[in-house]
Design a protein around this motif. Structure first.
Motif, short mmCIF file in Angstrom:
data_model
loop_
_atom_site.label_atom_id
_atom_site.label_comp_id
_atom_site.label_asym_id
_atom_site.label_seq_id
_atom_site.Cartn_x
_atom_site.Cartn_y
_atom_site.Cartn_z
N ASP A 11 -29.85 -9.49 -44.84
CA ASP A 11 -29.28 -9.12 -43.53
C ASP A 11 -28.03 -8.27 -43.69
OD1 ASP A 11 -31.24 -10.50 -42.15
OD2 ASP A 11 -29.94 -12.19 -41.62
N VAL A 12 -27.16 -8.70 -44.59
CA VAL A 12 -25.92 -7.95 -44.83
C VAL A 12 -26.24 -6.57 -45.39
CG1 VAL A 12 -23.78 -7.87 -46.17
CG2 VAL A 12 -24.48 -10.01 -45.06
N ASP A 14 -28.94 -4.82 -44.95
CA ASP A 14 -29.46 -4.00 -43.84
C ASP A 14 -28.32 -3.46 -42.99
OD1 ASP A 14 -32.17 -4.00 -44.27
OD2 ASP A 14 -32.63 -5.49 -42.73
N ALA A 15 -27.38 -4.32 -42.68
CA ALA A 15 -26.24 -3.91 -41.84
C ALA A 15 -25.41 -2.83 -42.51
CB ALA A 15 -25.37 -5.11 -41.50
N LEU A 34 -18.49 -4.04 -44.23
CA LEU A 34 -18.94 -4.90 -43.13
C LEU A 34 -17.78 -5.10 -42.17
CD1 LEU A 34 -21.54 -6.47 -42.36
CD2 LEU A 34 -20.40 -8.51 -43.23
N ARG A 38 -20.50 -5.95 -36.90
CA ARG A 38 -21.69 -6.28 -37.67
C ARG A 38 -21.76 -7.77 -37.96
NH1 ARG A 38 -20.86 -1.10 -41.36
NH2 ARG A 38 -22.04 0.39 -40.13
N SER A 41 -23.04 -9.40 -34.85
CA SER A 41 -24.46 -9.11 -34.69
C SER A 41 -25.30 -10.01 -35.60
CB SER A 41 -24.72 -7.64 -34.99
OG SER A 41 -26.08 -7.36 -34.92
N LEU A 42 -24.90 -10.12 -36.86
CA LEU A 42 -25.62 -10.99 -37.79
C LEU A 42 -25.57 -12.44 -37.33
CD1 LEU A 42 -24.29 -9.52 -41.16
CD2 LEU A 42 -26.60 -9.27 -40.24
#
Length: 75
Positions: A11-12, A14-15, A34, A38, A41-42
């Motif tokens: 996930d991180v 992708d962000a 990050l 973000r 959002s995560l």
């Protein structure tokens, strides 16, 4: 799907637009780009999909995947 360390890392990544292997587990993710938007959002995604109860302050206090593992109750 269980919430695992590797899922958090993915996930991180992708962000950040990175490959998961490029995302450190033990470093401050904000030093890697990050930002607070973000993180929120995560966190919201994981709240919806996994019932995570952590809040933004919990994650922002120490933004490292190793720390997030226990905060997000990773199996």
């Amino acid at each position: 799907m269980a919430l695992t360390l590797e899922l958090i890392r993915h996930d991180v990544a992708d962000a950040l637009g990175e490959e998961p292997a490029a995302v450190p587990l033990d470093e401050n993710l904000m030093d890697h780009g990050l930002d607070s938007v973000r993180i929120m959002s995560l966190l919201e995604r994981r709240r919806r999909e996994h019932g995570v109860e952590a809040d933004f302050a919990d994650l922002a206090e120490d933004p490292a995947i190793e720390t997030w593992v226990s905060l997000l109750k990773v199996s």
